[in-house]
Design an enzyme around this catalytic site. Structure first.
Site, PDB file in Angstrom:
ATOM      1  N   SER A 178       0.862  -1.275   0.013  1.00 15.81           N
ATOM      2  CA  SER A 178      -0.048  -0.048   0.077  1.00 15.81           C
ATOM      3  C   SER A 178       0.859   1.151   0.167  1.00 15.81           C
ATOM      4  O   SER A 178       0.415   2.361  -0.425  1.00 15.81           O
ATOM      5  CB  SER A 178      -0.975  -0.032   1.110  1.00 15.81           C
ATOM      6  OG  SER A 178      -0.222  -0.217   2.330  1.00 15.81           O
ATOM      7  N   ASP A 419      -3.084   6.724  12.021  1.00 15.74           N
ATOM      8  CA  ASP A 419      -2.457   5.952  10.729  1.00 15.74           C
ATOM      9  C   ASP A 419      -0.951   6.644  10.788  1.00 15.74           C
ATOM     10  O   ASP A 419      -1.133   7.854  10.067  1.00 15.74           O
ATOM     11  CB  ASP A 419      -3.129   5.943   9.549  1.00 15.74           C
ATOM     12  CG  ASP A 419      -2.367   5.158   8.352  1.00 15.74           C
ATOM     13  OD1 ASP A 419      -1.064   5.040   8.484  1.00 15.74           O
ATOM     14  OD2 ASP A 419      -2.659   5.033   7.368  1.00 15.74           O
ATOM     15  N   HIS A 422       0.974   5.374   6.403  1.00 12.39           N
ATOM     16  CA  HIS A 422       0.900   5.846   5.038  1.00 12.39           C
ATOM     17  C   HIS A 422       1.092   7.474   5.154  1.00 12.39           C
ATOM     18  O   HIS A 422       1.435   7.882   6.042  1.00 12.39           O
ATOM     19  CB  HIS A 422      -0.615   5.520   4.654  1.00 12.39           C
ATOM     20  CG  HIS A 422      -0.747   3.861   4.443  1.00 12.39           C
ATOM     21  ND1 HIS A 422      -1.556   3.508   5.460  1.00 12.39           N
ATOM     22  CD2 HIS A 422      -0.563   2.933   3.572  1.00 12.39           C
ATOM     23  CE1 HIS A 422      -1.654   2.021   5.225  1.00 12.39           C
ATOM     24  NE2 HIS A 422      -1.065   1.642   4.202  1.00 12.39           N
TER      25      HIS A 422
END
Ligand SMILES: *[C@@H]1O[C@H](CO)[C@@H](O)[C@H](O)[C@H]1NC(C)=O
Ligand SMILES: *[C@@H]1O[C@H](CO)[C@@H](O)[C@H](O)[C@H]1NC(C)=O
Ligand SMILES: *[C@@H]1O[C@H](CO)[C@@H](O)[C@H](O)[C@H]1NC(C)=O
Ligand SMILES: *[C@@H]1O[C@H](CO)[C@@H](O)[C@H](O)[C@H]1NC(C)=O
Ligand SMILES: *[C@@H]1O[C@H](CO)[C@@H](O)[C@H](O)[C@H]1NC(C)=O
Length: 440
Positions: A178, A419, A422
Site C-alpha cells: 500500500s 495511521d 501511510h
C-alpha cells in the site's frame, strides 16, 4: 550514530510489539479498500501457472492461499538458512558511493508555499480516501508545502509534460504494497490534470490496476504484490497478515504481470515486519513448509526477485527501481524524548539531521543493500528512507477514511488509531516521484 543505535536497541522490543498490533490492523484491513471503490469489485485472481506440481495445480486447493497451502503448512519446521546468508551481511556498509558528488537522497526539507503542492487534492479524481487528509478533516496544510532540497545540488523540478514525454509508448508499473500504491496514486495525480477528460481512464480496482493515457499510448499501473513472491496475501482485498504463507522461490505468476512493463518500481518492507513468523512453502522441496522470521523470509523473497531481475529483465528496454523502507512514526518519544503519542498532531518535519527512528530496520536495510549490490546497475535505488524519516508530519493520522467502525474508546483516544504508516497526498510520495523523474 552510536547513540541512536543503543536507544534503538532499548526500544526495539516494545516497538516490535506495538508495531505488530498497529501495523497489523492498519495494513491488513484497510490497505485493500483504499482506492476509489465505486463498485468495489471482487478482485480478479489471475490463475496463471505457478511452478507448482502440475498434477495438483488445476485444483482450487492449490490456488494461492487455498486449503492445500494451509494443510502443507499445518506444522512447519524452523527455517534454516541454506547458504551463508548471514555471513554475507557482515560486509555491508562499504560505503556504496552513488558516483558523482551529489546524493539526491541526503539533504533537507524547505518550506515552499509558492511551488508546492504540485497538484490539488480535490482535483484528482483518483485520490484515495486513505490518503486524502484535508478531505478527512486535517485542520492545517503545511504538510503539503515542503520541497526536498538535496545537499550540494538541485533536484530538477517536477515537470508533468516532460514526464509524459518520458512515458510515451511505455508502461510504468509500480509493484508492491500500500505504500507503493500511494506512490502510484501520487503519480496518477501528478499527471492526470494535463490529460483532457475522455483521454484518460482507470481500470477497475484489481490486483493489477491500470491508468491509461491515450494520446501518449502510455500507462501508469499498480500491481499488488506486498511480499514480492507469491503468497496468500496476493489478493488485494482479502489479506492474511496474521497467517502469511509465502512461496519463497516462486514469482512467475507475478512476473507474468509485470514482465512487459518498461519501467518497474518495486517496494516491499512493512509486510515483513509485523505479525507472527512467516511460513515458507517451498516448491523445490514440494510440500515442505518451514517458518522464518520476517527478515529471513524477506531475504529469500528479495533473492528470488533479484534472480528474476538479473536473468529476465532487459536493461536495454527496461528500467528497474527499488524503493527502500518507508518509515513509520509510531513513537513520539523517539523525536521528542519524554513525550507520549505518535504522529498524531505533528505539523512540522523533524529538523535533526540524520534522525532515524526504530521503524526503519537497519538489518533490513543492510540485507536490501546487499541484494541490490549483486544487481549493480540493473536496479536503481530510490533511497527514500532518510528523507522520509524527517516527515513525522506527513502521515494521515486520524484524517483519513477508516473502513472498520471505531469504538468509543478509540475515538476518545485518537492516538490509538492514528495511521502513522501511510502518507497524505499531496505530500511525501510526490517527492519520491520527483526523485524518480530525476533518475529516469
Ligand atoms: C478486519 O476486518 C474484519 C471484517 O472485515 C474483522 O473481522 C477483523 O477483526 C478485522 N481485523 C483487524 C486486524 O482489524
Ligand atoms: C507431483 O505430485 C504427484 C502426486 O501427488 C507425485 O507423484 C509427483 O512425484 C509430484 N511431482 C513433483 C515434480 O513433485
Ligand atoms: C489548486 O486550486 C486552486 C484554487 O482552486 C488554484 O488557485 C491552484 O492553482 C490549484 N493548484 C494546482 C497545483 O493546480
Ligand atoms: C503502444 O504501446 C505498446 C507498449 O506499451 C506497444 O506495444 C504498441 O505498439 C504502442 N502502440 C502505438 C500505436 O504506438
Ligand atoms: C540508503 O541510504 C542510507 C543512508 O541514509 C544508507 O545507509 C543505505 O545503505 C542506503 N541504502 C541503499 C539500498 O542504498
Amino acid at each position: 550514530m552510536q547513540k541512536w543505535s543503543r536507544r534503538r536497541a532499548q526500544l526495539s522490543l516494545l516497538a516490535s510489539l506495538f508495531t505488530l498490533i498497529l501495523i497489523s490492523s492498519i495494513l491488513s484491513n484497510h490497505t485493500s479498500k483504499t482506492i476509489h471503490s465505486p463498485a468495489d469489485q471482487p478482485p480478479s485472481f489471475p490463475t496463471h501457472t505457478t511452478s507448482f506440481n502440475n498434477s495438483l495445480q488445476s485444483t482450487d486447493e492449490w490456488l494461492p492461499g487455498g486449503p492445500g497451502w494451509s494443510r502443507a503448512c499445518s506444522s512447519p519446521r524452523n527455517y534454516k538458512p541454506r547458504r551463508g546468508a548471514l555471513a554475507e551481511e557482515r560486509e555491508w556498509w562499504k560505503g556504496r558511493s552513488l558516483g558523482g558528488s551529489c546524493d539526491l537522497f541526503s539533504g533537507r526539507w524547505v518550506y515552499d508555499e509558492r511551488s508546492y503542492p504540485l497538484y490539488n487534492e480535490s482535483e484528482c479524481p483518483w485520490m484515495s480516501d486513505q490518503l486524502a487528509c484535508r478531505k478527512h478533516g486535517r485542520p492545517e496544510e503545511q504538510y503539503k508545502h515542503w520541497r526536498w532540497q538535496p545537499q550540494g545540488c538541485e533536484l530538477k523540478r517536477w515537470n508533468a509534460w516532460e514526464m509524459l514525454e518520458k512515458l510515451r509508448g511505455k508502461r510504468l508499473m509500480f509493484v508492491g504494497d500500500s505504500l507503493n500504491r500511494g506512490q502510484w496514486i501520487s503519480m496518477v495525480c501528478l499527471l492526470q490534470s494535463l490529460i483532457p477528460a475522455g483521454k484518460k481512464s482507470m481500470s477497475p480496482n484489481a490486483a493489477l490496476t491500470i491508468f491509461k493515457i491515450e494520446e501518449y499510448n502510455a500507462s501508469v499501473e499498480f500491481y499488488w504484490a506486498p511480499l514480492l513472491v507469491e503468497s496468500n496475501s496476493d489478493d488485494p482485498v482479502n489479506h492474511r497478515l496474521d497467517d502469511r504463507i509465502i512461496r519463497p522461490d516462486t514469482l512467475l505468476k507475478h512476473a507474468s504481470q509485470w514482465e512487459d512493463a518498461d519501467i518497474l518500481v518495486f517496494n516491499s518492507y512493512l509486510w515483513w515486519r509485523s505479525g507472527p513468523k512467516i511460513k515458507l512453502l517451498w516448491s523445490s522441496e514440494y510440500l515442505t513448509c518451514e517458518e522464518a522470521d520476517g527478515l529471513d523470509a524477506m531475504r529469500l523473497a528479495m533473492e528470488t526477485w533479484a534472480d528474476w531481475v538479473s536473468s529476465r529483465a532487459d536493461p536495454r528496454k527496461q528500467r528497474v527501481f527499488f524503493v527502500t523502507m518507508s518509515p513509520t512514526h509510531l513513537w513520539k518519544r523517539e523525536w521528542s524524548p519524554g513525550s507520549e503519542g505518535n504522529c498524531f498532531q505533528e505539523t512540522a518535519p523533524i529538523d535533526r539531521e540524520g534522525y532515524w527512528g526504530s521503524g526503519s530496520d537497519l538489518d533490513t536495510m543492510r540485507m536490501v543493500d546487499n541484494v541490490l549490490t549483486t544487481l549493480s546497475s540493473k536496479v536503481t535505488v530510490l533511497n527514500i528512507t532518510q528523507l522520509s524519516e524527517y516527515r513525522k508530519d506527513g502521515h494521515p493520522s486520524i484524517y483519513r477514511k477508516f473502513w472498520e467502525r471505531l469504538s468509543p474508546e478509540q475515538l476518545s483516544n485518537p492516538v490509538s488509531y492514528s495511521d502513522c504508516i501511510h502518507w497524505c497526498l499531496p505530500g511525501v510520495p510526490d517527492v519520491w516521484n520527483e526523485l524518480l523523474f530525476n533518475l529516469l
